[in-house]
Scaffold this active site. Structure first.
Site, mmCIF file in Angstrom:
data_model
loop_
_atom_site.group_PDB
_atom_site.id
_atom_site.type_symbol
_atom_site.label_atom_id
_atom_site.label_comp_id
_atom_site.label_asym_id
_atom_site.label_seq_id
_atom_site.Cartn_x
_atom_site.Cartn_y
_atom_site.Cartn_z
ATOM 1 N N HIS A 100 68.329 26.718 2.192
ATOM 2 C CA HIS A 100 69.788 26.793 2.347
ATOM 3 C C HIS A 100 70.052 27.304 3.767
ATOM 4 O O HIS A 100 69.291 28.136 4.275
ATOM 5 C CB HIS A 100 70.441 27.828 1.438
ATOM 6 C CG HIS A 100 70.291 27.644 -0.035
ATOM 7 N ND1 HIS A 100 69.218 28.112 -0.743
ATOM 8 C CD2 HIS A 100 71.117 27.078 -0.943
ATOM 9 C CE1 HIS A 100 69.385 27.839 -2.030
ATOM 10 N NE2 HIS A 100 70.520 27.204 -2.191
ATOM 11 N N ASP A 103 69.874 31.075 3.887
ATOM 12 C CA ASP A 103 68.676 31.878 3.657
ATOM 13 C C ASP A 103 67.731 31.824 4.846
ATOM 14 O O ASP A 103 66.976 32.769 5.054
ATOM 15 C CB ASP A 103 67.969 31.589 2.319
ATOM 16 C CG ASP A 103 67.746 30.139 1.979
ATOM 17 O OD1 ASP A 103 68.205 29.702 0.915
ATOM 18 O OD2 ASP A 103 67.102 29.445 2.780
ATOM 19 N N ASP A 306 68.586 31.893 -16.090
ATOM 20 C CA ASP A 306 67.794 31.098 -15.152
ATOM 21 C C ASP A 306 66.711 31.991 -14.544
ATOM 22 O O ASP A 306 66.873 32.498 -13.442
ATOM 23 C CB ASP A 306 68.758 30.571 -14.068
ATOM 24 C CG ASP A 306 68.219 29.379 -13.313
ATOM 25 O OD1 ASP A 306 67.206 28.798 -13.744
ATOM 26 O OD2 ASP A 306 68.815 29.023 -12.278
HETATM 27 C C1 XLS Z 1 70.224 27.702 -8.626
HETATM 28 C C2 XLS Z 1 69.800 26.455 -8.038
HETATM 29 C C3 XLS Z 1 69.624 26.490 -6.537
HETATM 30 C C4 XLS Z 1 69.570 25.112 -5.963
HETATM 31 C C5 XLS Z 1 69.791 25.056 -4.507
HETATM 32 O O1 XLS Z 1 70.106 27.950 -9.820
HETATM 33 O O2 XLS Z 1 68.627 26.037 -8.659
HETATM 34 O O3 XLS Z 1 68.500 27.239 -6.198
HETATM 35 O O4 XLS Z 1 68.348 24.512 -6.251
HETATM 36 O O5 XLS Z 1 71.034 25.515 -4.163
HETATM 37 NI NI NI Z 2 68.083 27.418 -10.800
#
Ligand code: XLS
Ligand code: NI
Ligand code: NI
Length: 436
Positions: A100, A103, A306
């Site tokens: 990103h 990041d 998640d």
């Molecule tokens: C979050 C997402 C993120 C995307 C990229 O849960 O998985 O990491 O893959 O923005």
């Molecule tokens: Ni994710």
């Protein structure tokens, strides 16, 4: 001084090896179904978890030991992470990475300053890509951390938040292009709602579509040829995310004339949160010609969020690779480890164990899937199961030669449908286990 001085280049040693810093199954040069494992799997390391993950959670602060970060912050920290990341990818032999904008480089006080920070880092990324040969699988913009995006980005009630997000994606597309990225991912971080009492859903979805059309236009304008992906996820952070699952994404793309421009980037843990298996999500995408890329991780079935764990389940990787091979293999996409080490696994070497395990699990999945396909019994069974559609009335229906009237006449004459055959689920489950 290299960051991982005590860690050698990770080599393939075969399944009898007991070396935790070696591949037991991933042999990059080995040919499986006509391509090297390297090209079949197209492994990718994510910058955000691997470099920026600190092990903090909502109850506790950072635990990760990252000696190369000592005393650094802001842009200096961002600069220090770049060579460490590429050293990691090189030692692992991972051919790709993903990031990103925010990041790799920090948020600035203004958009202008953020862009300058990003430019500074992109120069370093470009040099390291050139030095190591590691390529950018996809780039993306982080549109969910900053308070300005608290109501969403493209679906915000605040038009200025939309405008800021657009400016950010414009820049992220430019740098992805500059770095030779093979794709660009849209994950709708906060594109959803927490309550419908304050939400005009139709308006928000219209805006989201507008945003993506603008991105498609801009992509053409700058000559970026990478593949666009949309990444489904049903909840977290919002109660409902608009891109809830593969089917919801495809419906949205079709409704707004975007289907030709985006494929899906599917993540295992997101499938679980949506109440689906990863294989289900991949089949939905594959059938629509939209199977793009995989965010390879796994959730914990006992936890409802998640957790982004590294995939180690051979059943899971077998299912993933069976579906990948069925739909012709990965082209622009890859097996991208959107996964993080546990908070309790705080040493740098844990990053290696995690990725090696994920790569080996997918390598096994690939080899098992190829063996199942070569054996042919599974495919033969499915083909046979639908054989009533290959001739006679089945073929006439499929070809559109008959309607209700003809089918009534057919059944009145025949009296009763032909007997069904067994689904043989248990037999097939056993058959799969022969290979695992
Ligand atoms: C979050 C997402 C993120 C995307 C990229 O849960 O998985 O990491 O893959 O923005
Ligand atoms: Ni994710
Ligand atoms: Ni992801």
């Amino acid at each position: 001084m290299p960051a991982f001085a005590n860690i050698p280049k990770i080599e393939f040693e075969g399944s009898r090896s007991r070396n935790p810093l070696a591949f037991k199954h991933y042999n990059a040069a080995e040919i499986v179904e006509g391509k090297t494992m390297r090209d079949q799997l197209r492994f990718s390391v994510v910058y955000w978890h691997t470099m920026c993950g600190q092990g903090a959670d909502m109850f506790g602060s950072a635990t990760a030991l990252r000696p190369w970060e000592a005393g650094l912050s802001g842009l200096e920290l961002a600069k220090a992470r770049v060579p460490v990341f590429f050293e990691f990818c090189e030692k692992l032999g991972a051919p790709h990475y993903a990031f990103h904008d925010r990041d790799v480089a920090p948020h600035g006080q203004t958009l202008k300053q953020s862009n300058q920070y990003l430019d500074t880092i992109v120069k370093l990324l470009k040099a390291e890509q050139k030095r190591t040969g590691v390529k950018l699988l996809w780039g993306t913009a982080q549109l969910f951390v900053h308070p300005r995006f608290c109501h969403g980005a493209a679906t915000s009630c605040n038009a200025d938040a939309f405008a800021f997000a657009a400016a950010q994606v414009k820049k992220a597309l430019e740098v992805t292009h500059e770095l030779g990225g093979e794709g660009y991912t849209f994950w709708g971080g906060r594109e959803g709602y927490s309550t419908l009492w304050n939400t005009d859903m139709k308006r928000e979805l219209d805006h989201l579509a507008k945003f993506l059309h603008m991105a498609v236009d801009y992509k053409k304008k700058i000559g970026f040829k990478g593949q666009f992906y949309i990444e489904p996820k049903p909840k977290e952070p919002t109660k409902h995310q608009y891109d809830a699952d593969a089917a919801a994404c495809l419906n949205f793309l079709r409704e707004y004339g975007l289907k030709d421009h985006l494929k899906l980037n599917l993540e295992t843990n997101h499938a679980t949160l949506a109440g689906h298996s990863m294989q289900h999500e991949m089949e939905v995408a594959g059938a629509a010609g939209a199977l793009g890329s995989l965010d390879a991780n796994t959730g914990d079935l006992l936890l409802g969020w998640d957790t982004d764990q590294f995939p180690t389940d051979i059943y899971l990787t077998t299912q993933c690779m069976l579906t990948v091979l069925k739909y012709g293999g990965l082209t622009t996409g890859g097996v991208n480890f959107d996964a993080k080490v546990r908070r309790e696994s705080f040493e740098p070497v844990d990053l290696f164990h995690a990725h090696i395990g994920g790569m080996d699990a997918f390598a096994r999945g690939l080899k098992i899937a190829a063996a199942i396909r070569k054996d042919g019994r599974l495919a033969e069974f499915v083909k046979e199961r639908y054989s009533s559609w290959d001739s006679g009335i089945g073929r006439d229906i499929a070809k559109g030669k008959v309607g209700f009237k003809e089918l009534e006449a057919y059944m009145l004459k025949k009296g009763e449908a032909a007997p069904n055959s067994s689904g043989r689920q248990e037999f097939l489950e056993n058959l799969i286990n022969e290979f695992i």
